[in-house]
Design a protein around this motif. Sequence first.
Motif, PDB file in Angstrom:
ATOM      1  N   ALA A 149      -1.668   2.190 -10.697  1.00  0.00           N
ATOM      2  CA  ALA A 149      -0.638   1.975  -9.675  1.00  0.00           C
ATOM      3  C   ALA A 149      -0.715   0.552  -9.131  1.00  0.00           C
ATOM      4  CB  ALA A 149      -0.799   2.998  -8.544  1.00  0.00           C
ATOM      5  N   ARG A 153       7.545  -4.723   7.681  1.00  0.00           N
ATOM      6  CA  ARG A 153       8.274  -4.215   6.524  1.00  0.00           C
ATOM      7  C   ARG A 153       9.774  -4.180   6.789  1.00  0.00           C
ATOM      8  NH1 ARG A 153       3.603   0.202   6.169  1.00  0.00           N
ATOM      9  NH2 ARG A 153       2.127  -0.966   4.887  1.00  0.00           N
ATOM     10  N   ASP A 210       0.549   4.357  -2.711  1.00  0.00           N
ATOM     11  CA  ASP A 210       0.374   5.769  -2.324  1.00  0.00           C
ATOM     12  C   ASP A 210       1.463   6.644  -2.938  1.00  0.00           C
ATOM     13  OD1 ASP A 210      -1.840   5.084  -0.835  1.00  0.00           O
ATOM     14  OD2 ASP A 210      -0.736   4.912   1.055  1.00  0.00           O
ATOM     15  N   ARG A 211       2.689   6.138  -2.991  1.00  0.00           N
ATOM     16  CA  ARG A 211       3.782   6.911  -3.581  1.00  0.00           C
ATOM     17  C   ARG A 211       3.559   7.126  -5.077  1.00  0.00           C
ATOM     18  NH1 ARG A 211       9.045   7.703  -2.007  1.00  0.00           N
ATOM     19  NH2 ARG A 211       8.113   7.611   0.081  1.00  0.00           N
ATOM     20  N   LEU A 212       3.102   6.087  -5.774  1.00  0.00           N
ATOM     21  CA  LEU A 212       2.823   6.237  -7.203  1.00  0.00           C
ATOM     22  C   LEU A 212       1.660   7.202  -7.447  1.00  0.00           C
ATOM     23  CD1 LEU A 212       3.219   2.566  -8.511  1.00  0.00           C
ATOM     24  CD2 LEU A 212       4.829   4.458  -8.702  1.00  0.00           C
ATOM     25  N   GLU A 213       0.667   7.163  -6.566  1.00  0.00           N
ATOM     26  CA  GLU A 213      -0.441   8.121  -6.676  1.00  0.00           C
ATOM     27  C   GLU A 213       0.044   9.550  -6.503  1.00  0.00           C
ATOM     28  OE1 GLU A 213      -4.819   6.926  -5.546  1.00  0.00           O
ATOM     29  OE2 GLU A 213      -3.469   6.324  -3.920  1.00  0.00           O
ATOM     30  N   SER A 214       1.005   9.738  -5.601  1.00  0.00           N
ATOM     31  CA  SER A 214       1.487  11.098  -5.319  1.00  0.00           C
ATOM     32  C   SER A 214       2.235  11.711  -6.504  1.00  0.00           C
ATOM     33  CB  SER A 214       2.397  11.086  -4.093  1.00  0.00           C
ATOM     34  OG  SER A 214       3.591  10.367  -4.349  1.00  0.00           O
ATOM     35  N   ILE A 215       2.722  10.856  -7.433  1.00  0.00           N
ATOM     36  CA  ILE A 215       3.429  11.390  -8.600  1.00  0.00           C
ATOM     37  C   ILE A 215       2.522  11.454  -9.830  1.00  0.00           C
ATOM     38  CG2 ILE A 215       5.653  10.582  -7.744  1.00  0.00           C
ATOM     39  CD1 ILE A 215       5.511   8.255  -9.699  1.00  0.00           C
ATOM     40  N   ARG A 229      -5.043   5.234  -9.039  1.00  0.00           N
ATOM     41  CA  ARG A 229      -4.932   4.077  -8.152  1.00  0.00           C
ATOM     42  C   ARG A 229      -4.968   2.751  -8.913  1.00  0.00           C
ATOM     43  NH1 ARG A 229      -3.302   3.645  -2.738  1.00  0.00           N
ATOM     44  NH2 ARG A 229      -3.929   1.581  -1.999  1.00  0.00           N
ATOM     45  N   ASP A 247       0.807  -1.218   0.000  1.00  0.00           N
ATOM     46  CA  ASP A 247       0.000   0.000   0.000  1.00  0.00           C
ATOM     47  C   ASP A 247       0.845   1.276   0.000  1.00  0.00           C
ATOM     48  OD1 ASP A 247      -2.603   1.473   0.342  1.00  0.00           O
ATOM     49  OD2 ASP A 247      -1.654   2.024   2.233  1.00  0.00           O
ATOM     50  N   PRO A 248       1.935   1.381   0.780  1.00  0.00           N
ATOM     51  CA  PRO A 248       2.743   2.606   0.706  1.00  0.00           C
ATOM     52  C   PRO A 248       3.321   2.858  -0.686  1.00  0.00           C
ATOM     53  CG  PRO A 248       3.306   1.355   2.672  1.00  0.00           C
ATOM     54  CD  PRO A 248       2.425   0.476   1.841  1.00  0.00           C
ATOM     55  N   VAL A 249       3.647   1.788  -1.420  1.00  0.00           N
ATOM     56  CA  VAL A 249       4.162   1.960  -2.775  1.00  0.00           C
ATOM     57  C   VAL A 249       3.077   2.519  -3.682  1.00  0.00           C
ATOM     58  CG1 VAL A 249       5.274   0.802  -4.718  1.00  0.00           C
ATOM     59  CG2 VAL A 249       5.725   0.037  -2.382  1.00  0.00           C
TER      60      VAL A 249
END
Length: 365
Positions: free
Chosen positions: A58, A207, A46-51, A55, A42-44
């Motif tokens: 991503a 993680r 979220d990171r792809l969404e931020s750029i 969803r 999920d954090p990955v």
Amino acid sequence: MTLQRRITFWMIALAGTILFLWVFSPILLPFVAGMALAYLLDPVADRLESIGMNRLWATITILILFLLIFVLVLVLLLPVLGNQLASLIAALPDYVSQLQTLIVDNFGDKLRRISGFGSSDVKSSLGNLMTQGAGWLANLLKSIWSGGQALMSIVALFVVTPVVAFYLLLDWDRMTAKVDSWLPREHRDLVHKLVHEIDVAVAGFVRGQVSVCLILGTFYAVGLAVLGLKFGLLIGIGAGLISFIPYIGATTGFILSLGVALVQFWPEWHMIVAVLAVFGTGQFLEGNILQPKLVGERVGLHPVWLMFALFAFGYLFGFVGMLVAVPVSAAIGVLARFALAQYLTSPLYYGTNAPHAPAERESDG
């Protein structure tokens, strides 16, 4: 009565959860694995969404890359590890016999002086001990091998797990928002605080520890393979992968490597010392660099509590239990610390005749 009803409700909920896990544990593996995979990735997403990636794409990108890496590792390593495991199981009795002869021939006099037994007694006792230990290890390896084969033959694990992970990863934010909307408004901030602490504990351990296990497994496997130790790749990767149980991974790998090295390299002490140095270096890296940097001290899971949780959940619910042991034990730890904090500020702790004791304690400090 309100407190009593709350306690009753949560006790019933806990009993229902345990009953659910116990009844459905044989079929839960693909779903629990999918949930764990979605949580880890999920954090990955979220990171792809931020750029700027949406969803859906991503999620598709992450799962395709993950599956490609997983299949590539599986195709390259599984045949080698399977052959080494089968060879180790077959060669184990001969290794035990050679190791017993080596120890008696080179250290028999010292053992006789220490124990007071004769040569035949020392050899018989040592033989019985090593035979029992080897039998236990052989049964363990056979169960891992057969269990691994059974696990790999379950098509559902490779079909259901990616599907579950895809939908959970795609709808993760919507699901958390929906659950948040169900929370009682009066206790919403408190629940948020507790859930955040649980998430920090689980994420920090899972993680971080996954990274530690992969790094240690690679280091041990490469180090032992470079030294030319038989079954070095299998022992190294195995020791790294079970390093999530404190001290167990390194100890198991150390004992196996030492036994194999003694039989293979004796009397070349420098090679035996080199094998031991691999595990010594790995333990130094784990304790001084990997654990502090990747896991940290914020997890709040004591090694003894973690080992108990892993063994207890594994005994009760099998492999599925081991998957849920860490998050459940982390959640229990957070809730236990919260309950203790509530108790230390309650009239039950200070007594009914000291209603202002918490304030007085703060003023005294």
